[in-house]
Design a protein around this motif. Structure first.
Motif, PDB file in Angstrom:
ATOM      1  N   ILE A   1       0.841  -1.209   0.000  1.00 55.20           N
ATOM      2  CA  ILE A   1       0.000   0.000   0.000  1.00 55.20           C
ATOM      3  C   ILE A   1       0.873   1.256   0.000  1.00 55.20           C
ATOM      4  CG2 ILE A   1      -1.821   1.272   1.237  1.00 55.20           C
ATOM      5  CD1 ILE A   1      -2.480  -1.390   2.678  1.00 55.20           C
ATOM      6  N   ALA A   2       0.594   2.160  -0.943  1.00 55.00           N
ATOM      7  CA  ALA A   2       1.278   3.461  -0.946  1.00 55.00           C
ATOM      8  C   ALA A   2       0.289   4.515  -0.460  1.00 55.00           C
ATOM      9  CB  ALA A   2       1.755   3.795  -2.353  1.00 55.00           C
ATOM     10  N   PHE A   3       0.624   5.194   0.623  1.00 53.53           N
ATOM     11  CA  PHE A   3      -0.231   6.271   1.121  1.00 53.53           C
ATOM     12  C   PHE A   3       0.262   7.611   0.582  1.00 53.53           C
ATOM     13  CE2 PHE A   3      -1.382   3.558   4.973  1.00 53.53           C
ATOM     14  CZ  PHE A   3      -2.676   3.333   4.522  1.00 53.53           C
ATOM     15  N   TYR A   4      -0.592   8.235  -0.248  1.00 55.01           N
ATOM     16  CA  TYR A   4      -0.326   9.617  -0.680  1.00 55.01           C
ATOM     17  C   TYR A   4      -0.997  10.542   0.329  1.00 55.01           C
ATOM     18  CZ  TYR A   4       1.387   8.205  -5.305  1.00 55.01           C
ATOM     19  OH  TYR A   4       2.122   7.664  -6.319  1.00 55.01           O
ATOM     20  N   ASN A   5      -0.567  11.784   0.366  1.00 58.99           N
ATOM     21  CA  ASN A   5      -1.122  12.790   1.296  1.00 58.99           C
ATOM     22  C   ASN A   5      -1.324  12.172   2.685  1.00 58.99           C
ATOM     23  OD1 ASN A   5      -1.622  14.782  -0.879  1.00 58.99           O
ATOM     24  ND2 ASN A   5      -3.151  13.289  -1.546  1.00 58.99           N
ATOM     25  N   PRO A   6      -0.290  11.562   3.262  1.00 56.27           N
ATOM     26  CA  PRO A   6      -0.518  10.744   4.458  1.00 56.27           C
ATOM     27  C   PRO A   6      -0.960  11.553   5.690  1.00 56.27           C
ATOM     28  CG  PRO A   6       1.827  10.941   3.997  1.00 56.27           C
ATOM     29  CD  PRO A   6       1.118  11.541   2.837  1.00 56.27           C
ATOM     30  N   ALA A   7      -0.375  12.727   5.899  1.00 54.38           N
ATOM     31  CA  ALA A   7      -0.762  13.492   7.097  1.00 54.38           C
ATOM     32  C   ALA A   7      -0.444  14.962   6.882  1.00 54.38           C
ATOM     33  CB  ALA A   7       0.018  12.984   8.303  1.00 54.38           C
ATOM     34  N   SER A   8      -1.339  15.820   7.364  1.00 54.10           N
ATOM     35  CA  SER A   8      -1.049  17.263   7.339  1.00 54.10           C
ATOM     36  C   SER A   8      -0.895  17.715   8.792  1.00 54.10           C
ATOM     37  CB  SER A   8      -2.196  18.010   6.676  1.00 54.10           C
ATOM     38  OG  SER A   8      -3.354  17.890   7.472  1.00 54.10           O
ATOM     39  N   LYS A   9      -0.640  18.990   8.982  1.00 49.23           N
ATOM     40  CA  LYS A   9      -0.486  19.472  10.363  1.00 49.23           C
ATOM     41  C   LYS A   9      -1.742  19.158  11.171  1.00 49.23           C
ATOM     42  CE  LYS A   9       2.944  23.091   9.944  1.00 49.23           C
ATOM     43  NZ  LYS A   9       3.006  24.096   8.920  1.00 49.23           N
ATOM     44  N   LYS A  10      -2.913  19.363  10.528  1.00 46.76           N
ATOM     45  CA  LYS A  10      -4.178  19.186  11.258  1.00 46.76           C
ATOM     46  C   LYS A  10      -4.669  17.731  11.198  1.00 46.76           C
ATOM     47  CE  LYS A  10      -6.045  23.730  10.231  1.00 46.76           C
ATOM     48  NZ  LYS A  10      -6.803  24.260   9.129  1.00 46.76           N
ATOM     49  N   ARG A  11      -4.246  16.969  10.218  1.00 45.38           N
ATOM     50  CA  ARG A  11      -4.816  15.638  10.034  1.00 45.38           C
ATOM     51  C   ARG A  11      -3.758  14.554  10.227  1.00 45.38           C
ATOM     52  NH1 ARG A  11      -4.337  13.004   5.720  1.00 45.38           N
ATOM     53  NH2 ARG A  11      -4.303  14.766   4.271  1.00 45.38           N
TER      54      ARG A  11
ATOM     55  N   VAL B   1       4.273   7.122   1.986  1.00 51.14           N
ATOM     56  CA  VAL B   1       4.555   5.987   2.868  1.00 51.14           C
ATOM     57  C   VAL B   1       4.182   4.713   2.119  1.00 51.14           C
ATOM     58  CG1 VAL B   1       3.981   4.903   5.068  1.00 51.14           C
ATOM     59  CG2 VAL B   1       4.045   7.400   4.885  1.00 51.14           C
ATOM     60  N   ILE B   2       5.121   3.777   2.026  1.00 48.22           N
ATOM     61  CA  ILE B   2       4.811   2.512   1.336  1.00 48.22           C
ATOM     62  C   ILE B   2       4.927   1.369   2.338  1.00 48.22           C
ATOM     63  CG2 ILE B   2       5.390   0.958  -0.568  1.00 48.22           C
ATOM     64  CD1 ILE B   2       6.479   3.268  -2.104  1.00 48.22           C
ATOM     65  N   ILE B   3       3.842   0.636   2.501  1.00 48.66           N
ATOM     66  CA  ILE B   3       3.807  -0.459   3.469  1.00 48.66           C
ATOM     67  C   ILE B   3       3.876  -1.783   2.720  1.00 48.66           C
ATOM     68  CG2 ILE B   3       2.375  -1.546   5.252  1.00 48.66           C
ATOM     69  CD1 ILE B   3       1.246   1.372   5.637  1.00 48.66           C
ATOM     70  N   GLY B   4       4.827  -2.598   3.091  1.00 44.74           N
ATOM     71  CA  GLY B   4       5.023  -3.869   2.390  1.00 44.74           C
ATOM     72  C   GLY B   4       3.870  -4.842   2.637  1.00 44.74           C
ATOM     73  N   ASN B   5       3.821  -5.937   1.873  1.00 47.04           N
ATOM     74  CA  ASN B   5       2.792  -6.970   2.096  1.00 47.04           C
ATOM     75  C   ASN B   5       3.365  -8.056   3.015  1.00 47.04           C
ATOM     76  OD1 ASN B   5       4.437  -8.609   0.558  1.00 47.04           O
ATOM     77  ND2 ASN B   5       3.154  -8.513  -1.273  1.00 47.04           N
ATOM     78  N   SER B   6       2.645  -9.176   3.132  1.00 49.63           N
ATOM     79  CA  SER B   6       3.080 -10.195   4.104  1.00 49.63           C
ATOM     80  C   SER B   6       4.413 -10.832   3.715  1.00 49.63           C
ATOM     81  CB  SER B   6       1.996 -11.270   4.222  1.00 49.63           C
ATOM     82  OG  SER B   6       1.812 -11.864   2.954  1.00 49.63           O
ATOM     83  N   GLN B   7       4.817 -10.696   2.441  1.00 45.06           N
ATOM     84  CA  GLN B   7       6.062 -11.320   1.984  1.00 45.06           C
ATOM     85  C   GLN B   7       7.228 -10.324   1.894  1.00 45.06           C
ATOM     86  OE1 GLN B   7       5.834 -14.706   1.463  1.00 45.06           O
ATOM     87  NE2 GLN B   7       3.761 -14.253   2.217  1.00 45.06           N
ATOM     88  N   SER B   8       6.930  -9.034   2.039  1.00 51.51           N
ATOM     89  CA  SER B   8       7.979  -8.019   1.801  1.00 51.51           C
ATOM     90  C   SER B   8       9.116  -8.181   2.810  1.00 51.51           C
ATOM     91  CB  SER B   8       7.399  -6.614   1.927  1.00 51.51           C
ATOM     92  OG  SER B   8       6.356  -6.445   1.003  1.00 51.51           O
ATOM     93  N   ARG B   9      10.308  -7.851   2.368  1.00 55.31           N
ATOM     94  CA  ARG B   9      11.500  -8.067   3.209  1.00 55.31           C
ATOM     95  C   ARG B   9      12.416  -6.871   3.121  1.00 55.31           C
ATOM     96  NH1 ARG B   9      12.969 -12.896   4.077  1.00 55.31           N
ATOM     97  NH2 ARG B   9      15.176 -12.442   3.765  1.00 55.31           N
ATOM     98  N   MET B  10      13.209  -6.669   4.175  1.00 56.73           N
ATOM     99  CA  MET B  10      14.343  -5.759   4.043  1.00 56.73           C
ATOM    100  C   MET B  10      15.561  -6.482   4.586  1.00 56.73           C
ATOM    101  SD  MET B  10      13.541  -2.807   6.802  1.00 56.73           S
ATOM    102  CE  MET B  10      13.096  -3.108   8.488  1.00 56.73           C
ATOM    103  N   PHE B  11      16.725  -6.151   4.015  1.00 54.78           N
ATOM    104  CA  PHE B  11      17.928  -6.846   4.490  1.00 54.78           C
ATOM    105  C   PHE B  11      19.129  -5.912   4.405  1.00 54.78           C
ATOM    106  CE2 PHE B  11      17.994  -7.486  -0.041  1.00 54.78           C
ATOM    107  CZ  PHE B  11      19.338  -7.519  -0.397  1.00 54.78           C
ATOM    108  N   TRP B  12      20.079  -6.175   5.266  1.00 54.04           N
ATOM    109  CA  TRP B  12      21.311  -5.371   5.330  1.00 54.04           C
ATOM    110  C   TRP B  12      22.185  -5.723   4.133  1.00 54.04           C
ATOM    111  CZ3 TRP B  12      23.614  -1.293   6.882  1.00 54.04           C
ATOM    112  CH2 TRP B  12      25.005  -1.201   6.976  1.00 54.04           C
ATOM    113  N   SER B  13      22.578  -4.705   3.374  1.00 58.17           N
ATOM    114  CA  SER B  13      23.292  -4.963   2.116  1.00 58.17           C
ATOM    115  C   SER B  13      24.779  -5.174   2.324  1.00 58.17           C
ATOM    116  CB  SER B  13      23.108  -3.764   1.184  1.00 58.17           C
ATOM    117  OG  SER B  13      23.867  -2.675   1.684  1.00 58.17           O
ATOM    118  N   GLY B  14      25.267  -4.800   3.478  1.00 58.15           N
ATOM    119  CA  GLY B  14      26.705  -4.947   3.711  1.00 58.15           C
ATOM    120  C   GLY B  14      27.429  -3.623   3.650  1.00 58.15           C
ATOM    121  N   SER B  15      26.756  -2.565   3.145  1.00 61.58           N
ATOM    122  CA  SER B  15      27.422  -1.261   3.087  1.00 61.58           C
ATOM    123  C   SER B  15      26.394  -0.143   3.220  1.00 61.58           C
ATOM    124  CB  SER B  15      28.159  -1.101   1.755  1.00 61.58           C
ATOM    125  OG  SER B  15      28.475   0.253   1.549  1.00 61.58           O
TER     126      SER B  15
END
Ligand code: SAH
Length: 611
Positions: A504-514, A567-581
Motif C-alpha cells: 500500500i502506498a499512502f499519498y497525502n498521508p498526514a497534514s499538520k491538522k490531520r 509511505v509505502i507499506i510492504g505486504n506479508s512477503q515483503s522483506r528488508m535486508f542489510w546490504s553490507g554497506s
C-alpha cells in the motif's frame, strides 16, 4: 510550431556582452553561469535542443558538441545550433545548417560585423542553400539536391527555368544558363545534364475551407484536387489551409492538411466578417448560423491580406466548400492553430526523472500553468513560455484557465507533480470538458482543443526504487486526504487493501491538522500484517531535501510524516535486508516484495531431491 526565439549561452564576461546584444536583436533567453546559478546549463541546452529551440553558444565549439552529442539523431529534426568564438570574430553554424543555422549565422555575422564560417557544401560554393529556399518557397524533391549541386560544381551544362531574386547567385557559374532572367515566376526548375531536375514552388496561394460537421476527407480532397486541375494550379503552390475557429476540431480539415503537408490556421467569425465587402458569395444563412457571411472566401482572404485577391470564388460539393486567394505581401502565418493542452507529469523532482516528451512540451509551450510550487521546480523553459502560477486549493481555476487559454489557439501545458493522472489534474480537465457549459463546464471553443496527457514518474515509483523493489508485487495507492473523499470510504479501502495483502502506498498521508487518520489507517493495517513488515517513509524524493527511512510496521510514528512524504507499506512477503554497506539502498538496507521465484526455486530443488 511556437515562436522559436533562441537560447543564447555564454561562459565568459566578453561572451556575455555579445550575448546581450544578440538577445536584444533576436529575442530569447540569455543563459550565463551567474544568471542561472541553480540550474544546470547542460540540462537547459539539452531540453531546448529536444524542443527544437535554436541555440547560440558564445564559447568553444567543443562545449556545445559535448553537451548535445548524446541527442544527435535525425539531421532533419535538428534545430539551428550556432557557435560564436569568444571574441565574436567567427560565427559557425554547427548543426541544423539547412534548418536555419546558416541563415542565422549570416544574420549574426552581419550584426557583429564578423566572419560567418560555412561548412555545408552548397553555402560555401553557391552563396545560397539549394535545400533551404526562402520561407515562401518550397523545394519539392530535396533528395536530388546533391547530384544537382555536383553537376553545377563540375561544370556540367545546367539550365534554370523560371526566376526569382534568391536564385540569382547561381548566375556566377559560366555553365549555368537562365531561361527567363529577371522575370519572376512561381516555379523554378534547375535542370542539370544527367540529373533529375530540382523543382521549387512559390507558396503563394491560400486555401479557404468550409464544411458541414462530419464531412468526409475524401469528399473534401476530391473537391480540392478537381478544382486545382480545372484552374491549372499545382498543389505545391498552396501555402496553407484556413477556416473559421469553430471548425478547429473538424476531422476532414486536419486530415487533408496532414495529407497535403500544409499548416492549418483558424480565424474568429468576427475577423472573417470584416471581409464581408470582399466576398463574391456572401450568405445570410451562414451569417445567421455562425456570425459571418462566409467561411472559405473570407478565410483565404484573411490570410492573403489587403493586397491579396480571390482567384477561385466559393466552389462546393454537398458538404464542403473551398476558395483560393493569391497572397499579397508575404508575412508569417496569421490566425491561430488548433489550441492544444498538454497535461503533464513532471516527475517527483529532479529534471532527469522527467520524460523527454514532457520536456519538449514545456519547451514549446506558449503558457505553462500550474501550482506555484511546481512551477518553481521547473527548469529549462525558454523565455517565450509565460508561467501562470496558481495557489494551493485553486485546482479548478487552474484547469479552467488552461483549457480556455488553449481554446484561444495557444499551446498550453498544465503541470502536475509526479504523474498527471495520480491525484492530479487529468480527471478534472476531462470533467470540465464533459459537462455542459451551463452546468459549470468550459466554453465550446475550449472543448474543441487537442488534448494530450503525458505521463510522469509518480512518487510511489520513485520512492520504491530508492529502496529497491518494495512495489515488486500487487500494490495499490490510497490518498488519505479527506478533503474530497469522505473518511469512511478511505478507511473502507484501507481495510480492504490490508485484507487483500496489497503493498500500500499512502499519498497525502498526514497534514499538520490531520494526523489521526494516518494513525487509524496504520492501526487497521497492523491487524492484518506482521509487526516486522517493512515500511518506507520517503520525504521529498529526488528533491534537494530528500529524506528516506525504512522501518518496521511496529516502529512507524506519525511524527515522521508530513504532506511531502509518501509511505509505502510492504505486504506479508515483503522483506528488508542489510546490504553490507551504508552506501547501498536506504542507509545500507534494501527492501523488496518477492514475486514468488523463491517457490519456483524450492520446487526445482525438491524435484531434484526426489529424482
Ligand atoms: N501526482 C503526484 C501526487 C500528487 S498528491 C504523483 O504522481 O506523485 C501529493 C502527494 O504526493 C504528497 O502529499 C506526497 O504524498 C506525494 N508526493 C509527491 N511528490 C513527492 C515526492 N517527491 N516525495 C515524496 N512524496 C511525494
Amino acid at each position: 510550431m511556437s515562436p522559436t526565439n533562441p537560447i543564447v549561452v555564454c561562459f565568459s564576461a566578453s561572451g556575455t556582452k555579445i550575448g546581450k546584444k544578440l538577445v536584444k536583436q533576436f529575442g530569447g533567453k540569455l543563459l550565463t553561469k551567474s544568471l542561472s546559478p541553480n540550474q544546470t546549463i547542460p540540462d537547459q541546452l539539452q531540453s531546448a535542443f529536444l524542443g527544437q529551440v535554436p541555440i547560440i553558444g558564445i564559447c568553444a565549439s567543443g562545449i556545445l558538441i559535448r553537451i548535445l552529442a548524446p541527442l544527435l539523431a535525425d539531421k532533419i529534426q535538428e534545430p539551428p545550433v550556432v557557435c560564436i568564438s569568444d571574441d565574436g570574430q567567427f560565427v559557425i553554424p554547427l548543426l541544423g545548417g539547412h534548418n536555419g543555422a546558416n541563415r542565422l549565422a549570416e544574420e549574426i555575422s552581419s550584426l557583429l560585423k564578423s566572419q560567418a564560417v560555412f561548412t555545408t557544401g552548397s553555402y560555401t560554393s553557391f552563396g545560397l542553400s539549394l535545400v533551404e529556399p526562402p520561407d515562401d518557397w518550397k523545394l519539392d524533391n530535396p533528395d536530388h539536391s546533391k547530384s544537382v549541386a555536383s553537376a553545377i560544381l563540375n561544370g556540367r551544362r545546367v539550365v534554370i527555368e523560371g526566376y526569382s531574386k534568391w536564385i540569382k547567385p547561381l548566375s556566377h557559374f559560366p555553365n549555368v544558363t537562365f531561361q527567363s532572367q529577371d522575370i519572376a515566376t512561381n516555379k523554378i526548375a534547375i535542370i542539370a545534364e544527367g540529373s533529375p531536375s530540382l523543382n521549387y514552388f512559390q507558396k503563394y496561394i491560400a486555401m479557404g475551407i468550409g464544411c458541414v460537421r462530419g464531412c468526409s476527407t475524401s469528399e473534401l480532397l476530391n473537391l480540392i484536387e478537381s478544382k486545382l486541375v480545372e484552374i491549372d494550379i499545382s498543389l505545391n503552390n498552396i501555402e496553407g489551409i484556413y477556416s473559421v475557429d469553430i471548425k478547429c476540431d473538424e476531422h476532414a480539415i486536419h486530415q487533408v492538411a496532414r495529407k497535403l503537408n500544409l499548416p492549418v490556421r483558424f480565424f474568429s467569425a468576427k475577423t472573417l466578417e470584416k471581409l464581408r465587402p470582399r466576398l463574391k458569395n456572401p450568405s445570410e444563412v451562414v451569417y445567421r448560423e455562425i456570425g459571418c457571411h462566409g467561411v472559405c472566401e473570407a478565410a483565404c482572404l484573411a490570410r492573403a491580406g489587403e493586397d491579396g485577391r480571390l482567384i477561385l470564388p466559393k466552389s462546393k460539393t454537398q458538404n464542403a466548400t473551398i476558395a483560393l486567394a493569391h497572397i499579397g505581401t508575404y508575412r508569417t502565418l496569421p490566425g491561430t492553430p488548433r489550441g492544444r493542452l498538454s497535461v503533464v507529469g513532471i516527475g517527483p523532482g529532479k529534471i532527469t526523472m522527467r520524460s523527454p516528451e514532457v520536456t519538449q512540451a514545456l519547451t514549446l509551450a506558449d503558457e505553462v500553468v500550474g501550482y506555484r510550487g511546481y512551477l518553481d521546480q521547473l527548469e529549462a523553459i525558454p523565455s517565450h513560455s509565460a508561467l501562470v502560477p496558481f495557489e494551493l486549493g485553486e485546482e479548478e481555476q487552474r484547469c479552467r484557465y488552461a483549457l480556455e487559454a488553449a481554446g484561444k489557439g495557444k499551446q498550453v501545458v498544465l503541470v502536475c507533480s509526479g504523474d498527471s493522472s495520480i491525484y492530479a489534474m487529468n480527471s478534472l480537465v476531462l470533467e470540465l470538458i464533459e459537462i455542459p457549459q451551463n452546468q459549470g463546464g468550459v466554453s465550446e471553443l475550449a472543448k474543441k482543443i487537442e488534448l494530450r496527457f503525458l505521463p510522469g514518474i509518480s512518487a510511489f515509483q520513485a520512492a520504491s526504487a530508492k529502496a529497491g523493489g518494495l512495489i515488486g508485487h500487487d500494490f495499490c495507492a490510497i490518498s488519505l486526504s479527506n478533503l474530497l473523499t469522505d473518511t469512511d470510504t478511505i478507511l473502507r479501502r484501507v481495510k480492504a487493501a490490508a485484507q487483500g495483502d496489497f503493498v500500500i502506498a499512502f499519498y497525502n498521508p498526514a497534514s499538520k491538522k490531520r494526523k489521526w487518520l494516518f494513525e487509524e489507517a496504520i492501526e487497521l493495517i497492523r491487524i492484518h500484517r506482521y509487526s516486522h513488515t517493512p515500511v518506507l517513509i520517503a520525504k521529498a524524493v529526488s528533491r534537494p531535501n530528500e529524506n528516506i527511512t525504512i522501518r518496521s510496521l511496529s516502529e512507524v510514528q506519525v511524527n515522521d510524516i508530513d504532506m511531502f512524504t509518501i509511505v509505502i507499506i510492504g505486504n506479508s512477503q515483503s522483506r528488508m535486508f542489510w546490504s553490507g554497506s551504508m552506501l547501498n539502498g536506504i542507509n545500507g538496507y534494501w527492501g523488496y516484495s518477492p514475486r514468488g521465484y523463491d517457490q519456483k526455486r524450492n520446487n526445482i530443488i525438491k524435484e531434484r531431491e526426489t529424482e
